[in-house]
Design an enzyme around this catalytic site. Sequence first.
Site, mmCIF file in Angstrom:
data_model
loop_
_atom_site.group_PDB
_atom_site.id
_atom_site.type_symbol
_atom_site.label_atom_id
_atom_site.label_comp_id
_atom_site.label_asym_id
_atom_site.label_seq_id
_atom_site.Cartn_x
_atom_site.Cartn_y
_atom_site.Cartn_z
ATOM 1 N N PHE A 75 44.834 39.685 -23.179
ATOM 2 C CA PHE A 75 43.730 38.769 -22.883
ATOM 3 C C PHE A 75 43.856 38.170 -21.484
ATOM 4 O O PHE A 75 42.887 37.715 -20.906
ATOM 5 C CB PHE A 75 43.675 37.643 -23.937
ATOM 6 C CG PHE A 75 44.559 36.465 -23.634
ATOM 7 C CD1 PHE A 75 45.878 36.435 -24.034
ATOM 8 C CD2 PHE A 75 44.056 35.386 -22.921
ATOM 9 C CE1 PHE A 75 46.683 35.347 -23.734
ATOM 10 C CE2 PHE A 75 44.861 34.293 -22.622
ATOM 11 C CZ PHE A 75 46.178 34.277 -23.028
ATOM 12 N N LYS A 76 45.071 38.176 -20.939
ATOM 13 C CA LYS A 76 45.279 37.562 -19.632
ATOM 14 C C LYS A 76 44.537 38.289 -18.526
ATOM 15 O O LYS A 76 44.396 37.753 -17.428
ATOM 16 C CB LYS A 76 46.767 37.482 -19.326
ATOM 17 C CG LYS A 76 47.488 36.487 -20.224
ATOM 18 C CD LYS A 76 48.922 36.271 -19.795
ATOM 19 C CE LYS A 76 49.595 35.178 -20.604
ATOM 20 N NZ LYS A 76 49.857 35.594 -22.007
ATOM 21 N N ASP A 77 44.060 39.507 -18.791
ATOM 22 C CA ASP A 77 43.282 40.221 -17.779
ATOM 23 C C ASP A 77 42.074 39.403 -17.321
ATOM 24 O O ASP A 77 41.738 39.412 -16.141
ATOM 25 C CB ASP A 77 42.794 41.574 -18.331
ATOM 26 C CG ASP A 77 43.904 42.635 -18.286
ATOM 27 O OD1 ASP A 77 44.706 42.612 -17.329
ATOM 28 O OD2 ASP A 77 43.958 43.472 -19.197
#
Length: 438
Positions: free
Chosen positions: A106-108
């Site tokens: 999700f950090k993308d």
Amino acid sequence: MKYYSTNHNSPNADFKEATIKGQAPDKGLYFPQSIPALPADLIKNINQHSKEEIAYQVIAPYVGDTIPENELRRIVSETVNFDIPLVNINDGIYSLELYHGPTLAFKDTGARFMSRCLGYFVKGQDRKVTVLVATSGDTGGAVANGFYDVDGVDVVILYPSGKVSSVQEKQLTTLGKNIHALEVNGTFDDCQQMVKQVFTDEEINKQIFLTSANSINVARWLPQQFYYFFAYQQWLNSPLGHGGNPPVISVPSGNFGNICAGILAHVSGLPVQHFIAACNANDVVPAFMKTQQYEPKKAIATISNAMDVGNPSNFVRILEIFDNQFVNLQKVLSSDSITDDETRDTIKSVYQKNSYLLDPHGAVGYLALQRYLKEHPGQNGIVLETAHPVKFYDVVEPVINQSVPVPASVQQQMSAQKKSIKIEADSNLLKDFLYSMQ
Ligand SMILES: *Cc1c(COP(=O)(O)O)cnc(C)c1O
């Protein structure tokens, strides 16, 4: 929009300054002076809006006039340029799959947005910017990927040796070019401590233009609101959301940036029934919600290692949203702590019963949600699946007794050669390294 420091001892900053500085000079976190109320139409007619339009409307008040509209629209479109599907697991629970971006985490979303904003801000500057970041696993890969080959930006990533998965390690050590991976003989908290010490060292900050890409940076924190809206949009179109009943949202939490963004979105007008901060054995926040005593601890290593955080940096922002009023916080947030054994059991049973494969972080979120729903009949929910199970195949495969198919992008990376620089957990050594790069 101006940002103040949560320590109240720094000048206010606009979005550009807050993005470039990362942390406020008094070591506080930047926080928006006011929380914007979203246009009512955006929520009411959310189905009629594209992902790009929603994301633009959500972020525009926070960016203010520091980025022109056409540039910001481009940045936002590139940020959300991959699928974020809401997938049914069973009768009461959906999974928001946040892992279809380039590094399968999700950090993308936050890293893509931040790297593009910073790229815009440093264009035409004569000084290089060095992005300094500590990672417990997924941050490193997402940041490395987001900043790879961006002109005028060097990236230095610190990660705890032997405490990240092999896929994660490859994602941050194989890119090369402007990306430098430091393999620290210590824990994630040690890495974070080294980075914090360098950021508050006047000498080095005079000579090197340093900034942080950790989730304390507003340009990483704020865009994480986007997918809560995408979740709601899809929820309304699902059987569970059809009556208009908002979801309970469970967020696997470590540094608490993700869930804090969700709560911010909610306070801006997004309908959410309740938030659950799902933690592993690192239970500082679950304990706080019981006792109102906030007691940081040393991080404990678990199988959901991206959440092995003993003193979550973003929790002060959550308190700030509620003006430090515990009664108000309690209405919106619950928190639970899940053991490694329970995590494994959850991966196994959901796979067997529902043919859905959770990663260890998603499994923590799932079980915390399931427990909450059991106590609150009539409510349904969404778990945020924060990483692709293949990133944690060493945990997942023995549990389900099957191999997890590796996406092509990962296969390529797994055969690339790791290049890291080993370093002891000492901020003086980090300083030496940064000087040696100049
Ligand atoms: C970083 C991470 C988390 C924790 O997110 P925070 O915003 O730090 O709370 C959870 N799951 C995965 C897979 C992560 O990489």
